[in-house]
Design an enzyme around this catalytic site. Structure first.
Site, PDB file in Angstrom:
ATOM      1  N   GLY A  26     -58.486 -18.662  25.440  1.00  0.00           N
ATOM      2  CA  GLY A  26     -58.662 -19.629  26.525  1.00  0.00           C
ATOM      3  C   GLY A  26     -58.353 -18.992  27.869  1.00  0.00           C
ATOM      4  O   GLY A  26     -58.359 -17.771  28.012  1.00  0.00           O
ATOM      5  N   HIS A  29     -62.497 -16.711  32.072  1.00  0.00           N
ATOM      6  CA  HIS A  29     -62.944 -16.201  33.373  1.00  0.00           C
ATOM      7  C   HIS A  29     -64.315 -15.549  33.176  1.00  0.00           C
ATOM      8  O   HIS A  29     -64.864 -15.549  32.058  1.00  0.00           O
ATOM      9  CB  HIS A  29     -61.918 -15.212  33.943  1.00  0.00           C
ATOM     10  CG  HIS A  29     -61.478 -14.173  32.965  1.00  0.00           C
ATOM     11  ND1 HIS A  29     -62.305 -13.161  32.532  1.00  0.00           N
ATOM     12  CD2 HIS A  29     -60.305 -14.003  32.303  1.00  0.00           C
ATOM     13  CE1 HIS A  29     -61.661 -12.402  31.675  1.00  0.00           C
ATOM     14  NE2 HIS A  29     -60.443 -12.889  31.494  1.00  0.00           N
ATOM     15  N   GLY A  31     -65.186 -12.581  32.862  1.00  0.00           N
ATOM     16  CA  GLY A  31     -65.196 -11.541  31.828  1.00  0.00           C
ATOM     17  C   GLY A  31     -65.575 -12.154  30.481  1.00  0.00           C
ATOM     18  O   GLY A  31     -66.453 -11.646  29.767  1.00  0.00           O
ATOM     19  N   HIS A  32     -64.949 -13.294  30.144  1.00  0.00           N
ATOM     20  CA  HIS A  32     -65.299 -13.985  28.896  1.00  0.00           C
ATOM     21  C   HIS A  32     -66.763 -14.436  28.933  1.00  0.00           C
ATOM     22  O   HIS A  32     -67.478 -14.333  27.942  1.00  0.00           O
ATOM     23  CB  HIS A  32     -64.424 -15.225  28.696  1.00  0.00           C
ATOM     24  CG  HIS A  32     -62.975 -14.936  28.460  1.00  0.00           C
ATOM     25  ND1 HIS A  32     -61.997 -15.264  29.368  1.00  0.00           N
ATOM     26  CD2 HIS A  32     -62.340 -14.352  27.421  1.00  0.00           C
ATOM     27  CE1 HIS A  32     -60.820 -14.901  28.894  1.00  0.00           C
ATOM     28  NE2 HIS A  32     -60.987 -14.346  27.713  1.00  0.00           N
ATOM     29  N   GLN A  56     -49.222 -12.431  18.218  1.00  0.00           N
ATOM     30  CA  GLN A  56     -49.496 -11.197  18.960  1.00  0.00           C
ATOM     31  C   GLN A  56     -48.643 -11.068  20.220  1.00  0.00           C
ATOM     32  O   GLN A  56     -48.773 -10.095  20.956  1.00  0.00           O
ATOM     33  CB  GLN A  56     -50.977 -11.062  19.279  1.00  0.00           C
ATOM     34  CG  GLN A  56     -51.527 -12.018  20.326  1.00  0.00           C
ATOM     35  CD  GLN A  56     -53.037 -11.913  20.431  1.00  0.00           C
ATOM     36  OE1 GLN A  56     -53.776 -12.378  19.565  1.00  0.00           O
ATOM     37  NE2 GLN A  56     -53.532 -11.309  21.504  1.00  0.00           N
ATOM     38  N   GLN A 148     -57.617  -2.461  21.588  1.00  0.00           N
ATOM     39  CA  GLN A 148     -57.878  -3.602  20.693  1.00  0.00           C
ATOM     40  C   GLN A 148     -59.306  -3.520  20.142  1.00  0.00           C
ATOM     41  O   GLN A 148     -59.526  -3.679  18.934  1.00  0.00           O
ATOM     42  CB  GLN A 148     -57.681  -4.901  21.476  1.00  0.00           C
ATOM     43  CG  GLN A 148     -58.278  -6.124  20.808  1.00  0.00           C
ATOM     44  CD  GLN A 148     -58.009  -7.407  21.563  1.00  0.00           C
ATOM     45  OE1 GLN A 148     -56.886  -7.888  21.548  1.00  0.00           O
ATOM     46  NE2 GLN A 148     -59.004  -7.999  22.198  1.00  0.00           N
ATOM     47  N   ARG A 182     -54.362 -13.304  32.721  1.00  0.00           N
ATOM     48  CA  ARG A 182     -53.043 -13.133  33.341  1.00  0.00           C
ATOM     49  C   ARG A 182     -53.102 -13.080  34.863  1.00  0.00           C
ATOM     50  O   ARG A 182     -52.084 -13.273  35.525  1.00  0.00           O
ATOM     51  CB  ARG A 182     -52.368 -11.862  32.834  1.00  0.00           C
ATOM     52  CG  ARG A 182     -51.938 -11.976  31.398  1.00  0.00           C
ATOM     53  CD  ARG A 182     -51.432 -10.635  30.893  1.00  0.00           C
ATOM     54  NE  ARG A 182     -51.451 -10.611  29.451  1.00  0.00           N
ATOM     55  CZ  ARG A 182     -50.484 -11.089  28.685  1.00  0.00           C
ATOM     56  NH1 ARG A 182     -49.420 -11.597  29.234  1.00  0.00           N
ATOM     57  NH2 ARG A 182     -50.589 -11.048  27.373  1.00  0.00           N
TER      58      ARG A 182
END
Ligand code: PAF
Length: 256
Positions: A26, A29, A31-32, A56, A148, A182
């Protein structure tokens, strides 16, 4: 767009093949949205998961302060033409209370794996669960979280999961700051300093010089290191931990 809150509900859905999947926590932004767009362009059905995965977060405060922008996320996903949002409950996803975990013993022991013990165990475990539930043909991950992305790509190959992992380029603000959920936690002065992470990281100086420069402009450096023909950095502005990475020499396609 359908919001699916349980595994049973998802099993009753009849998605058209192919299914493109974008896992998220969630606080969405652009980027998503670039991942969603890539999924939309290449699949009949697009599924986005929203699940803030507690396993995590090695720091409880970080978990509790993770931004929640549910209403805005839902309207962004509707506008982006998403078919399903999968948002399971912790209890259902972790019915084993996290007794079973996926660990990687080499690549996960450096960079973010070293400074955030257990972080990648949580990521790999939840991604394995989500892939097994959704069973997508394609799943999309941003290369801001490059370590990741590589760990997930290799996990899928190792465990013969029938999903192709697609890594997509970092999306940046106009001042160069890599988009991240963030960033919402940065104060105004911190937001002004934040783009310097990318700017300084791109310089040709060695990593020690880069660490020094980051410290001078106000970052508390976690690491600056070079692996896999990339330079990686993690640094704090106050309590907000930012990460970024740049290729050394090579250029990359937007999605691969
Ligand atoms: O990159 C993220 O947002 C998370 O690590 C992921 C892949 C959704 C797993 O919780």
């Amino acid at each position: 767009m359908k919001i699916v809150k349980s595994i049973r509900e998802w099993k009753n859905a009849k998605p058209e093949k192919t299914v493109g999947f974008v896992p998220t926590m969630g606080a969405l932004h652009r980027g998503h949205l670039s991942l969603v767009e890539e999924a939309r362009n290449n699949n009949s059905t697009v599924v986005v998961s929203i699940f803030v995965n507690p396993t995590q977060f090695n720091d409880k405060n970080d978990f509790h302060s993770y931004p929640n922008t549910w209403e805005k996320d839902i309207s962004m996903l509707k506008n982006a033409g998403v078919d399903y949002v999968f948002s399971p409950e912790y209890k259902e996803l972790y019915s084993d209370e996290y007794r079973y975990q996926i660990s990687e013993k080499k690549m996960a022991s450096v960079l973010c794996g070293e400074s955030r013990p257990g972080h990648f165990d949580g990521v790999l475990t939840v991604v394995m669960k989500l892939l097994n539930i959704i069973k997508p043909q394609f799943a999309y991950f941003g290369k801001k979280d490059y370590q990741q992305y590589m760990l997930i790509r290799d996990m899928v190959a190792t465990f013969f999961i029938e999903t192709q992992i697609v890594g997509c380029d970092i999306i940046r603000e106009t001042d160069g700051l890599a988009m991240s959920s963030r960033n919402l936690l940065l104060s105004e002065p911190q937001r002004k300093t934040a783009p310097l992470l990318y700017k300084i990281l791109q310089q040709t100086s060695n990593v020690n010089e880069i660490k020094k420069q980051l410290a001078v402009v106000g970052f508390k450096v976690d690491y600056v290191e070079e692996f896999w023909q990339r330079r990686f950095a993690a640094a704090f502005l106050g309590k907000v931990r930012l990460i970024d990475n740049v290729p050394l020499g090579e250029t990359y396609d937007s999605c691969s």
